[in-house]
Enzyme design. Structure first.
Site, PDB file in Angstrom:
ATOM      1  N   TYR A 220       0.698  -0.941  -0.122  1.00 45.16           N
ATOM      2  CA  TYR A 220      -0.027   0.199  -0.081  1.00 45.16           C
ATOM      3  C   TYR A 220       0.937   1.235   0.186  1.00 45.16           C
ATOM      4  O   TYR A 220       1.785   1.412   0.941  1.00 45.16           O
ATOM      5  CB  TYR A 220      -0.880  -0.303   1.167  1.00 45.16           C
ATOM      6  CG  TYR A 220      -2.041  -0.871   1.096  1.00 45.16           C
ATOM      7  CD1 TYR A 220      -3.221  -0.256   0.867  1.00 45.16           C
ATOM      8  CD2 TYR A 220      -2.156  -2.222   1.433  1.00 45.16           C
ATOM      9  CE1 TYR A 220      -4.481  -0.894   0.770  1.00 45.16           C
ATOM     10  CE2 TYR A 220      -3.274  -2.969   1.434  1.00 45.16           C
ATOM     11  CZ  TYR A 220      -4.350  -2.489   0.998  1.00 45.16           C
ATOM     12  OH  TYR A 220      -5.429  -3.101   1.003  1.00 45.16           O
ATOM     13  N   HIS A 405     -16.907  -4.467  -1.363  1.00 42.42           N
ATOM     14  CA  HIS A 405     -15.424  -4.773  -1.352  1.00 42.42           C
ATOM     15  C   HIS A 405     -15.248  -5.713  -0.422  1.00 42.42           C
ATOM     16  O   HIS A 405     -15.545  -5.824   0.845  1.00 42.42           O
ATOM     17  CB  HIS A 405     -14.553  -3.545  -0.993  1.00 42.42           C
ATOM     18  CG  HIS A 405     -13.084  -3.652  -0.984  1.00 42.42           C
ATOM     19  ND1 HIS A 405     -12.317  -3.749  -2.120  1.00 42.42           N
ATOM     20  CD2 HIS A 405     -12.181  -3.840   0.099  1.00 42.42           C
ATOM     21  CE1 HIS A 405     -10.986  -4.048  -1.613  1.00 42.42           C
ATOM     22  NE2 HIS A 405     -10.858  -3.947  -0.485  1.00 42.42           N
TER      23      HIS A 405
END
Length: 516
Positions: A220, A405
């Protein structure tokens, strides 16, 4: 022109030019608002594909038009899982000036069998400039008494496609395909007028800056940007956003979220990049938690409804943006240097309503636990009525879009709404969720969340092929259960969810080594 605006404009123009590809397909027989290159890298990269699908629908039927770069046979189908077995298929083409077309079903990786009941109707067929064009229609709901056809629903549909170099001599002598594939598509999404942007629309892009991926599966990266200086110092509205994907990063950039930062931050934060969710994140940026745009792999551009926009440039609007990018790198490549990001289109004519995003679901933590060897395991995140009582404005908020998600094990996602003990229509639902196709979806009809409502996010997982327990977390092999709800009018309501108590979680599963 202001220097900052010029910098953003030039960056976008060069990046768009770099990604641009031609489209040699013949013009469609009529205007369609929905189309996709089935052999494209993703829905956002509509390039010079060899298999184009155009479509439209009403309440009862759907019309498809395919443009395929071949003068041989063409196949299109709907599959329950992306494979051949159980697929609802048509095969057609034009041979010696005469059209052929049959409704079929597949029992495996063999020639699809002709249905006894023909429910797909050919409307037009031709060959043009090396392309075969077929236009056909079918009912949304299956009427096949032999159950050989699939119903088309608002859920994600797996579209399978193939084509050959020659036409078959008989109905059962279709030769081996030249190319084939599968693509997830939302066929019943409300149509969007892509030509309806305001006349004064401008754009800016938030791009990662040469992010070199490390040798790890999940990474990330957070990139900071000062809100670009707009030509006119007044409130503007973002009316559209979409991905700018570096070609070498497609399939590796899994999702991106843009968060807004409010209040004063030092100019030194502009351009700063750092690994997200680590101790390298400056404490001053911890408040950048209001999502303003979400994109997932396979998704394309998102257009706000005509009466809604996200505010920038005015008093009280965001001063900085933070772009969070999730890289999924299962082959541990070390040669990727990424410059992907998100583009925003905005207008100087504010719209009636200002948009916000509410994140709901199960807290991202190791207390989300999916046991192994279960083909349908349900996890529920709760937005409690005490939360909506305090956070929802007096007259409620109106949900107009959603993005669902999970990670690899997710198969179904539902966002349920209850008021005074009575269940209302779902705020979002996908019974065929695809980890590799996560799109912001316009709702067919807006829903209102009032004070005191309860929201449940239900995620169903298939862990039948996992040998060990799967925990929640940010890694790709961890799990999540959440949804982003796009709503108006904008408020401070940014997130609402739940998680089970750690001790109760361990007791429920009797014995788990949570250090594994």
């Amino acid at each position: 022109m202001d220097g900052a605006v010029l910098m953003w404009s030039v960056a976008f123009a060069l990046f768009a030019l770099w990604m641009q590809r031609g489209d040699a397909s013949p013009a469609p027989t009529e205007a369609y608002r929905q189309r996709v290159a089935l052999d494209g890298d993703d829905a956002a990269a509509e390039g010079s594909g060899s298999f184009w699908l155009h479509w439209k629908h009403d309440n009862e039927t759907i019309t498809f038009e395919v443009h395929v770069e071949t003068v041989g046979w063409v196949g299109l189908g709907l599959s329950p899982n992306g494979g051949m077995r159980g697929a609802d298929v048509v095969i057609g083409g034009v041979a010696k000036g005469k059209a052929y077309f049959k409704d079929r079903h597949a029992t495996g990786n063999t020639m699809p069998l002709i249905d006894s009941q023909q429910d797909w109707t050919l409307l037009a067929a031709k060959e043009d400039s090396g392309f075969t064009v077929l236009k056909f229609r079918r009912p949304l709901l299956s009427t096949d008494h032999c159950s050989n056809d699939m119903s088309i629903t608002p859920a994600t549909m797996r579209v399978i496609w193939a084509y050959g170099a020659t036409d078959p001599e008989t109905e059962t002598s279709v030769e081996q395909h030249v190319k084939r594939g599968t693509k997830s598509v939302i066929l019943l999404e409300p149509p969007v007028d892509r030509d309806s942007l305001p006349h004064d629309v401008q754009s800016f892009s938030l791009l990662n800056k040469a992010v070199r991926l490390p040798k790890q599966e999940t990474y990330y990266w957070c990139q900071m940007y000062k809100t670009p200086a707009l030509k006119e110092k007044k409130k503007h509205h973002v009316v559209k956003f979409g991905p700018l994907l570096q070609r070498t990063s497609r399939g590796i950039v899994h999702h991106m979220v843009v968060f807004a930062c409010y209040g004063q931050l030092a100019d030194a934060f502009h351009g700063m990049g750092y690994p997200c969710y680590t101790d390298q994140e400056p404490a001053e940026l911890a408040s950048c938690q209001h999502a303003v745009a979400t994109w997932g792999i396979g998704g394309g551009d998102f257009y706000f409804p005509d009466n809604v926009g996200f505010p920038i440039g005015g008093d009280g609007d965001p001063t900085f943006f933070r772009l969070e990018t999730h890289y999924n790198n299962p082959t541990l490549r070390e040669d990727i240097v990424d410059n992907s990001g998100i583009t925003f289109w905005y207008t100087g004519t504010p719209r009636e309503m200002e948009a916000g995003i509410l994140g709901v679901g199960y807290e991202v933590s190791r207390m989300l636990i999916v046991p192994p060897k279960v083909d349908a395991y349900l996890i529920t995140g709760v937005c409690h009525p005490r939360c909506t009582e305090q956070a929802v404005p007096e007259h409620g908020i109106h949900v107009f879009a959603n993005m669902l998600h999970t990670h690899l094990l997710g198969r179904k996602v539902r966002v349920r709404q209850f008021r005074n003990g009575t269940e209302l229509d779902t705020l979002g639902r996908d019974e065929h969720f695809d980890f590799n196709y996560q799109q912001v979806r316009l709702a067919a009809a807006e829903s209102t969340i009032h004070q005191g409502d309860t929201l449940l996010v239900e995620c169903e997982y298939d862990s039948s092929e996992r040998e060990n327990v799967t925990f929640g977390g940010i890694d790709t092999k961890n799990e999540m259960c959440m949804a982003w709800l796009y709503y108006y009018p904008k408020s401070e309501f940014a997130s609402c969810g739940s998680a089970i108590h750690p001790i109760k979680s361990v007791r429920a599963l009797k014995a788990i080594d949570i250090d594994k």
